[in-house]
Motif scaffolding. Structure first.
Motif, mmCIF file in Angstrom:
data_model
loop_
_atom_site.group_PDB
_atom_site.id
_atom_site.type_symbol
_atom_site.label_atom_id
_atom_site.label_comp_id
_atom_site.label_asym_id
_atom_site.label_seq_id
_atom_site.Cartn_x
_atom_site.Cartn_y
_atom_site.Cartn_z
ATOM 1 N N TRP A 1 -0.820 6.642 -3.950
ATOM 2 C CA TRP A 1 -0.430 5.914 -2.738
ATOM 3 C C TRP A 1 -1.505 4.894 -2.368
ATOM 4 N N ASN A 2 -2.757 5.326 -2.373
ATOM 5 C CA ASN A 2 -3.856 4.423 -2.035
ATOM 6 C C ASN A 2 -3.961 3.282 -3.043
ATOM 7 N N HIS A 3 -3.771 3.589 -4.311
ATOM 8 C CA HIS A 3 -3.834 2.573 -5.362
ATOM 9 C C HIS A 3 -2.722 1.553 -5.202
ATOM 10 N N MET A 4 -1.508 2.035 -4.964
ATOM 11 C CA MET A 4 -0.375 1.139 -4.782
ATOM 12 C C MET A 4 -0.571 0.268 -3.542
ATOM 13 N N ALA A 5 -1.073 0.853 -2.464
ATOM 14 C CA ALA A 5 -1.330 0.084 -1.244
ATOM 15 C C ALA A 5 -2.400 -0.981 -1.478
ATOM 16 N N THR A 6 -3.405 -0.652 -2.273
ATOM 17 C CA THR A 6 -4.448 -1.620 -2.605
ATOM 18 C C THR A 6 -3.862 -2.799 -3.382
ATOM 19 N N ILE A 7 -3.001 -2.491 -4.338
ATOM 20 C CA ILE A 7 -2.376 -3.554 -5.136
ATOM 21 C C ILE A 7 -1.527 -4.465 -4.252
ATOM 22 N N ILE A 8 -0.758 -3.877 -3.354
ATOM 23 C CA ILE A 8 0.058 -4.684 -2.445
ATOM 24 C C ILE A 8 -0.843 -5.489 -1.514
ATOM 25 N N GLY A 9 -1.916 -4.874 -1.017
ATOM 26 C CA GLY A 9 -2.870 -5.571 -0.152
ATOM 27 C C GLY A 9 -3.556 -6.735 -0.839
ATOM 28 N N HIS A 10 -3.760 -6.631 -2.143
ATOM 29 C CA HIS A 10 -4.379 -7.710 -2.905
ATOM 30 C C HIS A 10 -3.564 -8.988 -2.786
ATOM 31 N N TRP A 11 -2.235 -8.855 -2.808
ATOM 32 C CA TRP A 11 -1.364 -10.022 -2.622
ATOM 33 C C TRP A 11 -1.644 -10.670 -1.268
ATOM 34 N N HIS A 12 -1.785 -9.860 -0.254
ATOM 35 C CA HIS A 12 -2.013 -10.384 1.094
ATOM 36 C C HIS A 12 -3.378 -11.062 1.206
ATOM 37 N N LEU A 13 -4.399 -10.436 0.647
ATOM 38 C CA LEU A 13 -5.757 -10.952 0.788
ATOM 39 C C LEU A 13 -6.085 -12.105 -0.155
ATOM 40 N N ARG A 14 -5.513 -12.093 -1.342
ATOM 41 C CA ARG A 14 -5.845 -13.113 -2.343
ATOM 42 C C ARG A 14 -4.706 -14.096 -2.640
ATOM 43 N N GLY A 15 -3.475 -13.713 -2.276
ATOM 44 C CA GLY A 15 -2.339 -14.590 -2.573
ATOM 45 C C GLY A 15 -1.780 -14.387 -3.976
ATOM 46 N N TYR A 16 -2.289 -13.406 -4.677
ATOM 47 C CA TYR A 16 -1.801 -13.045 -6.007
ATOM 48 C C TYR A 16 -2.137 -11.573 -6.208
ATOM 49 N N GLY A 17 -1.577 -10.989 -7.259
ATOM 50 C CA GLY A 17 -1.849 -9.582 -7.503
ATOM 51 C C GLY A 17 -1.053 -9.053 -8.676
ATOM 52 N N MET A 18 -0.846 -7.757 -8.655
ATOM 53 C CA MET A 18 -0.085 -7.088 -9.710
ATOM 54 C C MET A 18 1.365 -6.929 -9.255
ATOM 55 N N TRP A 19 2.249 -7.181 -10.185
ATOM 56 C CA TRP A 19 3.669 -6.963 -9.952
ATOM 57 C C TRP A 19 4.054 -5.576 -10.429
ATOM 58 N N GLY A 20 5.070 -5.010 -9.802
ATOM 59 C CA GLY A 20 5.737 -3.865 -10.390
ATOM 60 C C GLY A 20 6.614 -4.403 -11.505
ATOM 61 N N VAL A 21 6.641 -3.713 -12.630
ATOM 62 C CA VAL A 21 7.451 -4.149 -13.774
ATOM 63 C C VAL A 21 8.660 -3.231 -13.861
ATOM 64 N N GLU A 22 9.825 -3.821 -13.711
ATOM 65 C CA GLU A 22 11.078 -3.070 -13.727
ATOM 66 C C GLU A 22 11.876 -3.448 -14.970
ATOM 67 N N GLU A 23 12.354 -2.436 -15.671
ATOM 68 C CA GLU A 23 13.214 -2.681 -16.825
ATOM 69 C C GLU A 23 14.599 -3.080 -16.313
ATOM 70 N N LEU A 24 15.106 -4.203 -16.775
ATOM 71 C CA LEU A 24 16.411 -4.689 -16.311
ATOM 72 C C LEU A 24 17.539 -3.719 -16.657
ATOM 73 N N ALA A 25 17.512 -3.150 -17.846
ATOM 74 C CA ALA A 25 18.615 -2.288 -18.294
ATOM 75 C C ALA A 25 18.739 -1.019 -17.464
ATOM 76 N N SER A 26 17.623 -0.414 -17.098
ATOM 77 C CA SER A 26 17.664 0.877 -16.399
ATOM 78 C C SER A 26 17.293 0.787 -14.919
#
Length: 184
Positions: free
Chosen positions: A52-77
C-alpha cells in the motif's frame, strides 16, 4: 472529484499503461508479495502494508514530479501485470526507467513492450534527452530488457548499500521509433 491526478494513457498491441488506482491494490499486493519479483528492487517480500505504501508513493510521484510509473494492464484479461515507468526521487542520480512484472506474466515480453512505450513517450511527449535504468548485476532478465530497448552499460553506482549497473540511452541514438498507436 476535483483535483484528481491523471497520467497519460499509453496503449500497445497487448497492454495499457495507466495510472494505478485503488482497484489495483489486490493484484499489486499479490505481485509484490512474491520475493522472486522484488528481490532485485525492494529486496524484500512486501507485506500488504508495504505494498500500500509503495503504491501510494508511486502515485504520489506523479503528483510531485509530473511523471511516474504506470500500472500495466493486459488488454486481453484486464489484469494488472505490473508497473513500468519513471522514477527520480530526491537524491536519485538521474531520470530512471524501471519495470516490475508479476512472475505469472514473465516470459511474455510485457516488460520490454511496456518499457518501449514508456521510453518512446519520454523521448517524444516529454522531450527527455537521456534515460537510465539501474539494474542489479545479478538481474539477468532486466539486463536483457534494457539491452532490447537499446540501452548500453554506462557505469556502476551504489545506492542504499547496493551495487547497481547503470544502463542508459540517449534520444539521439534510440532505436525506438514513433508509434502512432500510442495514445498521449
Amino acid at each position: 472529484m476535483t483535483g484528481m491526478l491523471t497520467a497519460p494513457v499509453l496503449t500497445t498491441s497487448r497492454l495499457t499503461l495507466r495510472m494505478l488506482e485503488a482497484r489495483d491494490f489486490e493484484e499489486y499486493a499479490s505481485i509484490h508479495s512474491d520475493f522472486e519479483v522484488t528481490r532485485f528492487t525492494t529486496r524484500k517480500q512486501m507485506t500488504r502494508a508495504d505494498s500500500w505504501n509503495h503504491m501510494a508513493t508511486i502515485i504520489g510521484h506523479w503528483h510531485l514530479r509530473g511523471y511516474g510509473m504506470w500500472g500495466v494492464e493486459e488488454l486481453a484479461s484486464h489484469r494488472l501485470v505490473g508497473r513500468v515507468g519513471f522514477h527520480c526521487p530526491e537524491g536519485w542520480p538521474e531520470y530512471e526507467l524501471g519495470w516490475t512484472i508479476g512472475r505469472e506474466f514473465w516470459g511474455r515480453g510485457f516488460a520490454t513492450e511496456a518499457a518501449r512505450a514508456a521510453l518512446e513517450h519520454a523521448f517524444t511527449a516529454m522531450n527527455r534527452e537521456h534515460i537510465i535504468s539501474l539494474i542489479d548485476p545479478l538481474n539477468a532478465s532486466s539486463i536483457r530488457v534494457a539491452q532490447r530497448l537499446g540501452e548500453r552499460i554506462e557505469g556502476e553506482i551504489e545506492i542504499g548499500g547496493n551495487r547497481l549497473l547503470v544502463y542508459g540511452i540517449s534520444r539521439s541514438i534510440s532505436p525506438v521509433s514513433v508509434n502512432p498507436r500510442l495514445a498521449h
